[in-house]
Design an enzyme around this catalytic site. Sequence first.
Site, mmCIF file in Angstrom:
data_model
loop_
_atom_site.group_PDB
_atom_site.id
_atom_site.type_symbol
_atom_site.label_atom_id
_atom_site.label_comp_id
_atom_site.label_asym_id
_atom_site.label_seq_id
_atom_site.Cartn_x
_atom_site.Cartn_y
_atom_site.Cartn_z
ATOM 1 N N ARG A 1 -42.448 9.219 -50.773
ATOM 2 C CA ARG A 1 -42.902 10.413 -50.176
ATOM 3 C C ARG A 1 -44.257 10.476 -51.082
ATOM 4 N NH1 ARG A 1 -37.409 11.827 -49.650
ATOM 5 N NH2 ARG A 1 -37.109 12.346 -47.515
ATOM 6 N N LYS B 1 -36.433 15.092 -53.119
ATOM 7 C CA LYS B 1 -36.647 16.186 -51.799
ATOM 8 C C LYS B 1 -35.234 17.097 -51.483
ATOM 9 C CE LYS B 1 -37.414 17.021 -46.679
ATOM 10 N NZ LYS B 1 -37.427 16.593 -45.952
ATOM 11 N N HIS C 1 -47.186 10.710 -44.327
ATOM 12 C CA HIS C 1 -45.847 10.233 -43.866
ATOM 13 C C HIS C 1 -45.626 9.577 -43.299
ATOM 14 C CE1 HIS C 1 -41.673 11.818 -44.807
ATOM 15 N NE2 HIS C 1 -41.318 11.975 -43.660
ATOM 16 N N ARG D 1 -44.099 5.760 -44.981
ATOM 17 C CA ARG D 1 -42.808 6.119 -45.201
ATOM 18 C C ARG D 1 -42.165 5.603 -43.998
ATOM 19 N NH1 ARG D 1 -38.512 8.079 -49.008
ATOM 20 N NH2 ARG D 1 -37.055 8.608 -47.489
ATOM 21 N N TRP E 1 -32.356 8.843 -48.602
ATOM 22 C CA TRP E 1 -31.534 10.061 -47.963
ATOM 23 C C TRP E 1 -30.232 10.519 -48.242
ATOM 24 C CZ3 TRP E 1 -34.828 5.773 -45.947
ATOM 25 C CH2 TRP E 1 -35.864 6.142 -44.557
ATOM 26 N N TYR F 1 -33.641 4.261 -37.242
ATOM 27 C CA TYR F 1 -34.214 2.898 -37.152
ATOM 28 C C TYR F 1 -33.183 1.690 -36.925
ATOM 29 C CZ TYR F 1 -37.223 6.171 -40.777
ATOM 30 O OH TYR F 1 -38.201 6.904 -41.234
#
Length: 350
Positions: A190, A217, A276, A279, A302, A311
């Site tokens: 990020r 995050k 962003h 990413r 994640w 994805y």
Amino acid sequence: MSLFKRKDSPNWWIKLTARNGRRIQQSSGTQDRLKAQELHDKLKAALWDQERLGIKPQRSWREAVVRWLEETSDKATHKEDRRKLVWLHSLLADLMLNEITLEVIDAIRAAKLKDSSKATVNRYLALVRAILIRARDEWEWIDRAPKVRLFKETNSRERALTPEQAKTLLGELPEHQREVVLFALATGLRQSNVLRLEWAQVNLEQRHAWVRGTESKNRRPISVPLNETAMAVLQRQAGKHPTRVFTYLGKPMNSANTKAWKAALKRAEVQDFRWHDLRHTWATWQRQAGTPTHELQRLGGWRTGAMVERYAHLAPDHLAMASSRLDSVLHTLNNPVGQNDVNPEAENDA
């Protein structure tokens, strides 16, 4: 003085102190002194009820905001919360928590929708909802909270560049920006994790970097294996600053979404693209290269695989082998017994 005026407000303000020491200072919401006095008397009577009869005291939105910010100071989105709360201040600052009704929520929704997308509006409403729920369930300041409805959202936005578009964009960027963007495309990190990367988080000999849990995050550390491109970027940055990796004119970079970035996008004719989305581009390229879900999840930091499944459709090749395992079974169904032995000439004679 129980009623007073402030320089920054045309309304009368109320100041009360209960016997237990709790202080109340809030706007009356009116410039009429008689109406302000009436509200003052109601609040004073309510304080008496709270002290003598044990009735739950009313709490203000201001009090809730202060406590929320204190209790969530370690959140990765703490600064974003503060920014949202500044905007919400004009709509909620003078209200008690039990005065925040569905009508008030609808007013917030309508006001924010004038200059923001539905997704952005949802972020503001979700913050209000979170504070009200905590005030009800944990602080026990209110008995009920309004049901805050959010707009329906889809995860349809996965804007990604093609390698050709990325090459064009990199060619339009100034050198310091180009290095940052190239590193993001190589690692999937990020923006904040790229810009704040320190040399203490890099081991060039082991071709490895990492993001501290306090800076990620989801508050978990992220391991970043360095490929050839990432290594080349870091080697070019070596020696430019004693602490930070990415700099501009000798000083650490603090922002990448600058005028130079936007101008480069325009020159490269890349539309509807946010920083962003670099990413998303990295994740898309990884999937197209055959990286499985569990590996992509760990590389991208994640928390759940559900975030990566968006994805999945980009890498059909890894499913082709699984699908072909049934060929031997299905072959017999597609070619019934005896069909391969039929004589074409006999079939014509029939």
